[in-house]
Design a protein around this motif. Structure first.
Motif, PDB file in Angstrom:
ATOM      1  N   LEU A 124     -81.748  46.860  31.934  1.00  0.00           N
ATOM      2  CA  LEU A 124     -80.813  45.821  32.096  1.00  0.00           C
ATOM      3  C   LEU A 124     -80.086  45.374  30.906  1.00  0.00           C
ATOM      4  CD1 LEU A 124     -80.612  43.361  33.877  1.00  0.00           C
ATOM      5  CD2 LEU A 124     -82.301  42.340  32.870  1.00  0.00           C
ATOM      6  N   ILE A 125     -78.764  45.879  30.887  1.00  0.00           N
ATOM      7  CA  ILE A 125     -78.006  45.616  29.574  1.00  0.00           C
ATOM      8  C   ILE A 125     -77.465  44.116  29.437  1.00  0.00           C
ATOM      9  CG2 ILE A 125     -75.925  46.489  28.349  1.00  0.00           C
ATOM     10  CD1 ILE A 125     -76.213  49.143  29.900  1.00  0.00           C
ATOM     11  N   VAL A 126     -77.684  43.341  28.658  1.00  0.00           N
ATOM     12  CA  VAL A 126     -77.144  41.998  28.262  1.00  0.00           C
ATOM     13  C   VAL A 126     -76.460  41.842  26.856  1.00  0.00           C
ATOM     14  CG1 VAL A 126     -78.825  40.789  29.859  1.00  0.00           C
ATOM     15  CG2 VAL A 126     -79.362  41.441  27.093  1.00  0.00           C
ATOM     16  N   ALA A 131     -73.000  40.338  27.489  1.00  0.00           N
ATOM     17  CA  ALA A 131     -73.414  38.974  26.899  1.00  0.00           C
ATOM     18  C   ALA A 131     -72.623  38.026  27.488  1.00  0.00           C
ATOM     19  CB  ALA A 131     -73.492  38.958  25.410  1.00  0.00           C
ATOM     20  N   TYR A 132     -71.585  37.890  27.879  1.00  0.00           N
ATOM     21  CA  TYR A 132     -70.456  37.044  28.317  1.00  0.00           C
ATOM     22  C   TYR A 132     -70.310  36.860  29.876  1.00  0.00           C
ATOM     23  CZ  TYR A 132     -69.729  37.368  23.414  1.00  0.00           C
ATOM     24  OH  TYR A 132     -69.926  37.278  22.185  1.00  0.00           O
ATOM     25  N   VAL A 194     -75.011  33.248  32.302  1.00  0.00           N
ATOM     26  CA  VAL A 194     -73.782  34.177  31.970  1.00  0.00           C
ATOM     27  C   VAL A 194     -73.141  34.095  33.337  1.00  0.00           C
ATOM     28  CG1 VAL A 194     -73.183  36.596  31.794  1.00  0.00           C
ATOM     29  CG2 VAL A 194     -75.098  35.521  30.431  1.00  0.00           C
ATOM     30  N   GLY A 195     -71.910  33.956  33.278  1.00  0.00           N
ATOM     31  CA  GLY A 195     -70.843  33.883  34.606  1.00  0.00           C
ATOM     32  C   GLY A 195     -71.180  35.247  35.292  1.00  0.00           C
ATOM     33  N   ARG A 200     -68.964  32.245  30.857  1.00  0.00           N
ATOM     34  CA  ARG A 200     -69.641  30.848  30.758  1.00  0.00           C
ATOM     35  C   ARG A 200     -70.037  30.625  29.326  1.00  0.00           C
ATOM     36  NH1 ARG A 200     -74.454  30.348  34.969  1.00  0.00           N
ATOM     37  NH2 ARG A 200     -72.568  30.906  36.146  1.00  0.00           N
ATOM     38  N   ARG A 201     -71.100  31.388  28.819  1.00  0.00           N
ATOM     39  CA  ARG A 201     -71.343  30.923  27.499  1.00  0.00           C
ATOM     40  C   ARG A 201     -72.153  32.207  27.101  1.00  0.00           C
ATOM     41  NH1 ARG A 201     -76.595  29.164  26.214  1.00  0.00           N
ATOM     42  NH2 ARG A 201     -77.706  28.284  27.998  1.00  0.00           N
ATOM     43  N   ARG A 202     -72.382  32.668  25.596  1.00  0.00           N
ATOM     44  CA  ARG A 202     -72.968  33.969  25.243  1.00  0.00           C
ATOM     45  C   ARG A 202     -74.586  33.697  25.611  1.00  0.00           C
ATOM     46  NH1 ARG A 202     -75.333  37.069  21.332  1.00  0.00           N
ATOM     47  NH2 ARG A 202     -74.179  39.111  21.171  1.00  0.00           N
ATOM     48  N   PHE A 203     -75.200  34.849  26.122  1.00  0.00           N
ATOM     49  CA  PHE A 203     -76.390  34.875  26.529  1.00  0.00           C
ATOM     50  C   PHE A 203     -77.225  35.071  25.245  1.00  0.00           C
ATOM     51  CE2 PHE A 203     -80.099  37.573  28.371  1.00  0.00           C
ATOM     52  CZ  PHE A 203     -80.765  36.285  28.793  1.00  0.00           C
TER      53      PHE A 203
END
Length: 214
Positions: A124-126, A131-132, A194-195, A200-203
Protein backbone atom coordinates in the motif's frame (compact mmCIF):
# COMPACT_ATOMS: atom_id res chain seq x y z
CA UNK A 1 2.82 16.72 -45.90
CA UNK A 2 1.97 18.47 -42.62
CA UNK A 3 -1.34 17.18 -41.24
CA UNK A 4 -4.23 19.60 -40.94
CA UNK A 5 -4.28 19.16 -37.17
CA UNK A 6 -0.70 18.61 -36.07
CA UNK A 7 -1.49 18.91 -32.32
CA UNK A 8 -3.94 16.01 -32.61
CA UNK A 9 -1.29 13.84 -34.27
CA UNK A 10 1.22 14.74 -31.55
CA UNK A 11 -1.31 13.93 -28.84
CA UNK A 12 -1.89 10.60 -30.57
CA UNK A 13 1.84 9.91 -30.36
CA UNK A 14 1.78 10.76 -26.64
CA UNK A 15 -1.11 8.35 -26.09
CA UNK A 16 0.70 5.67 -28.10
CA UNK A 17 3.80 6.19 -25.94
CA UNK A 18 1.65 5.91 -22.81
CA UNK A 19 0.20 2.55 -23.80
CA UNK A 20 3.52 1.29 -25.14
CA UNK A 21 4.91 1.91 -21.66
CA UNK A 22 1.97 0.04 -20.12
CA UNK A 23 2.73 -2.96 -22.33
CA UNK A 24 6.38 -2.81 -21.31
CA UNK A 25 5.43 -2.62 -17.64
CA UNK A 26 3.24 -5.70 -17.91
CA UNK A 27 6.18 -7.64 -19.38
CA UNK A 28 8.53 -6.26 -16.74
CA UNK A 29 6.25 -7.32 -13.89
CA UNK A 30 5.99 -10.84 -15.31
CA UNK A 31 9.77 -11.05 -15.66
CA UNK A 32 10.84 -9.46 -12.35
CA UNK A 33 7.98 -10.35 -10.01
CA UNK A 34 7.19 -13.66 -11.71
CA UNK A 35 3.47 -12.92 -11.76
CA UNK A 36 0.82 -11.47 -14.03
CA UNK A 37 0.15 -7.73 -14.15
CA UNK A 38 -3.57 -8.58 -14.37
CA UNK A 39 -4.05 -7.26 -17.90
CA UNK A 40 -7.26 -9.31 -17.88
CA UNK A 41 -8.21 -9.48 -14.20
CA UNK A 42 -9.85 -12.63 -12.82
CA UNK A 43 -13.61 -12.63 -12.55
CA UNK A 44 -16.55 -11.44 -14.65
CA UNK A 45 -16.18 -7.69 -13.83
CA UNK A 46 -12.57 -7.73 -15.01
CA UNK A 47 -13.46 -9.49 -18.26
CA UNK A 48 -16.34 -7.09 -18.94
CA UNK A 49 -14.27 -3.95 -18.33
CA UNK A 50 -11.45 -5.19 -20.56
CA UNK A 51 -13.89 -6.15 -23.31
CA UNK A 52 -14.96 -2.52 -23.37
CA UNK A 53 -11.54 -1.01 -22.66
CA UNK A 54 -9.48 -2.65 -25.42
CA UNK A 55 -11.44 -1.08 -28.31
CA UNK A 56 -11.52 2.22 -26.42
CA UNK A 57 -7.72 2.22 -26.16
CA UNK A 58 -7.39 1.31 -29.85
CA UNK A 59 -9.61 4.22 -30.90
CA UNK A 60 -7.95 6.54 -28.38
CA UNK A 61 -4.60 5.98 -30.06
CA UNK A 62 -5.56 5.87 -33.71
CA UNK A 63 -8.32 8.48 -34.00
CA UNK A 64 -6.00 11.44 -33.39
CA UNK A 65 -3.18 9.80 -35.37
CA UNK A 66 -5.16 8.95 -38.47
CA UNK A 67 -8.13 11.30 -38.27
CA UNK A 68 -6.41 14.32 -39.87
CA UNK A 69 -5.28 12.16 -42.80
CA UNK A 70 -8.65 10.59 -43.52
CA UNK A 71 -10.75 12.00 -46.30
CA UNK A 72 -14.22 11.00 -45.14
CA UNK A 73 -17.70 12.38 -45.01
CA UNK A 74 -18.54 10.53 -41.81
CA UNK A 75 -19.96 12.94 -39.28
CA UNK A 76 -18.38 10.91 -36.51
CA UNK A 77 -14.93 12.01 -37.75
CA UNK A 78 -15.71 15.67 -38.45
CA UNK A 79 -14.32 18.11 -35.82
CA UNK A 80 -16.96 19.95 -33.85
CA UNK A 81 -14.68 22.98 -33.47
CA UNK A 82 -11.26 24.11 -34.65
CA UNK A 83 -9.21 26.13 -32.15
CA UNK A 84 -5.50 25.74 -33.00
CA UNK A 85 -4.18 27.51 -29.89
CA UNK A 86 -6.37 25.42 -27.61
CA UNK A 87 -5.23 22.28 -29.43
CA UNK A 88 -1.58 23.15 -28.78
CA UNK A 89 -2.37 23.73 -25.10
CA UNK A 90 -4.06 20.31 -25.05
CA UNK A 91 -0.88 18.76 -26.45
CA UNK A 92 1.19 20.41 -23.71
CA UNK A 93 -1.21 19.07 -21.06
CA UNK A 94 -1.10 15.60 -22.60
CA UNK A 95 2.69 15.54 -22.60
CA UNK A 96 2.78 16.74 -18.98
CA UNK A 97 0.28 14.02 -18.03
CA UNK A 98 2.55 11.37 -19.56
CA UNK A 99 5.60 12.67 -17.68
CA UNK A 100 3.74 12.76 -14.35
CA UNK A 101 2.31 9.28 -14.96
CA UNK A 102 5.85 8.04 -15.57
CA UNK A 103 6.77 9.35 -12.11
CA UNK A 104 3.82 7.47 -10.60
CA UNK A 105 4.89 4.26 -12.34
CA UNK A 106 8.37 4.69 -10.89
CA UNK A 107 6.87 5.26 -7.44
CA UNK A 108 4.90 2.02 -7.60
CA UNK A 109 7.74 -0.15 -8.88
CA UNK A 110 6.97 -3.87 -8.66
CA UNK A 111 3.65 -3.15 -6.98
CA UNK A 112 2.14 -1.78 -10.19
CA UNK A 113 -0.75 -3.78 -11.59
CA UNK A 114 -3.10 -3.09 -14.47
CA UNK A 115 -6.06 -4.70 -12.73
CA UNK A 116 -7.28 -6.41 -9.57
CA UNK A 117 -6.59 -9.97 -8.56
CA UNK A 118 -8.72 -10.66 -5.45
CA UNK A 119 -6.28 -13.38 -4.36
CA UNK A 120 -3.27 -11.05 -4.43
CA UNK A 121 -2.14 -8.66 -1.71
CA UNK A 122 0.11 -5.85 -2.90
CA UNK A 123 1.88 -3.18 -0.89
CA UNK A 124 0.00 0.00 0.00
CA UNK A 125 1.80 3.11 -1.27
CA UNK A 126 0.85 6.37 0.45
CA UNK A 127 4.00 8.38 -0.32
CA UNK A 128 4.90 10.65 -3.23
CA UNK A 129 1.88 11.42 -5.45
CA UNK A 130 -0.18 8.94 -3.43
CA UNK A 131 0.08 11.18 -0.38
CA UNK A 132 -2.17 13.66 -2.21
CA UNK A 133 -4.37 11.55 -4.54
CA UNK A 134 -5.54 7.96 -4.11
CA UNK A 135 -5.49 7.27 -7.85
CA UNK A 136 -3.00 9.66 -9.47
CA UNK A 137 -2.53 7.41 -12.52
CA UNK A 138 -6.28 7.31 -13.15
CA UNK A 139 -6.52 11.06 -12.59
CA UNK A 140 -3.76 11.66 -15.13
CA UNK A 141 -5.33 9.16 -17.53
CA UNK A 142 -8.54 11.18 -17.32
CA UNK A 143 -6.59 14.37 -18.02
CA UNK A 144 -4.84 12.72 -20.95
CA UNK A 145 -8.17 11.60 -22.39
CA UNK A 146 -9.67 15.08 -22.02
CA UNK A 147 -6.61 16.57 -23.70
CA UNK A 148 -7.06 14.16 -26.59
CA UNK A 149 -10.70 15.16 -26.85
CA UNK A 150 -9.81 18.86 -27.02
CA UNK A 151 -7.09 18.29 -29.62
CA UNK A 152 -9.27 15.97 -31.72
CA UNK A 153 -12.87 17.05 -31.02
CA UNK A 154 -14.72 14.59 -33.25
CA UNK A 155 -17.99 12.96 -32.13
CA UNK A 156 -16.50 9.47 -32.04
CA UNK A 157 -13.78 10.67 -29.64
CA UNK A 158 -16.49 12.08 -27.38
CA UNK A 159 -18.02 8.60 -27.18
CA UNK A 160 -14.60 7.06 -26.50
CA UNK A 161 -13.91 9.62 -23.78
CA UNK A 162 -17.23 9.04 -22.01
CA UNK A 163 -16.75 5.25 -21.96
CA UNK A 164 -13.14 5.57 -20.74
CA UNK A 165 -13.99 8.01 -17.94
CA UNK A 166 -16.89 5.86 -16.74
CA UNK A 167 -14.69 2.75 -16.73
CA UNK A 168 -12.02 4.60 -14.74
CA UNK A 169 -14.57 5.52 -12.08
CA UNK A 170 -15.81 1.94 -11.86
CA UNK A 171 -12.30 0.52 -11.71
CA UNK A 172 -11.25 2.97 -8.99
CA UNK A 173 -14.30 2.00 -6.95
CA UNK A 174 -13.53 -1.72 -7.33
CA UNK A 175 -9.90 -1.20 -6.35
CA UNK A 176 -10.88 0.72 -3.24
CA UNK A 177 -13.27 -2.05 -2.19
CA UNK A 178 -10.49 -4.59 -2.71
CA UNK A 179 -7.92 -2.57 -0.75
CA UNK A 180 -10.39 -1.99 2.08
CA UNK A 181 -10.86 -5.77 2.37
CA UNK A 182 -7.13 -6.44 2.22
CA UNK A 183 -5.75 -3.62 4.39
CA UNK A 184 -8.73 -2.76 6.58
CA UNK A 185 -8.80 0.32 8.79
CA UNK A 186 -5.43 1.81 7.74
CA UNK A 187 -6.69 2.07 4.16
CA UNK A 188 -10.06 3.48 5.28
CA UNK A 189 -8.18 6.14 7.28
CA UNK A 190 -6.15 6.92 4.18
CA UNK A 191 -9.30 7.28 2.06
CA UNK A 192 -10.82 9.61 4.66
CA UNK A 193 -8.00 12.12 4.27
CA UNK A 194 -6.89 11.77 0.63
CA UNK A 195 -9.07 12.62 -2.38
CA UNK A 196 -9.81 10.01 -5.05
CA UNK A 197 -8.84 12.04 -8.13
CA UNK A 198 -8.24 15.54 -6.73
CA UNK A 199 -5.93 16.53 -3.86
CA UNK A 200 -7.66 17.02 -0.54
CA UNK A 201 -4.83 17.28 1.95
CA UNK A 202 -1.56 15.50 2.52
CA UNK A 203 -1.87 12.12 4.21
CA UNK A 204 0.24 11.92 7.35
CA UNK A 205 1.26 8.29 7.59
CA UNK A 206 3.13 6.36 10.21
CA UNK A 207 6.27 4.55 9.16
CA UNK A 208 4.53 1.22 9.74
CA UNK A 209 1.55 2.02 7.50
CA UNK A 210 1.13 -0.28 4.46
CA UNK A 211 1.55 1.14 0.99
CA UNK A 212 -1.00 1.17 -1.84
CA UNK A 213 -0.16 -0.24 -5.21
CA UNK A 214 -3.35 0.96 -6.89
Amino acid sequence: MIPANLPAVLVGLVVAAYWARVVRLTRKIRRQADRSANVIPPGIPGIITRTLWFPVVFLWIFLPLLGPFLQTRSRLLQPIFNLPLVSWIAFAVALTSLILTWICWKQMGKSWRMGINPAEKTSLIVTGPYAYIRHPIYALSSLLMLSTLVADPVPLMFIVAIVHLILLQLEAHREEQHLARVHGQPYLDYCATVGRFCPRRRFQSASTRPRSAL
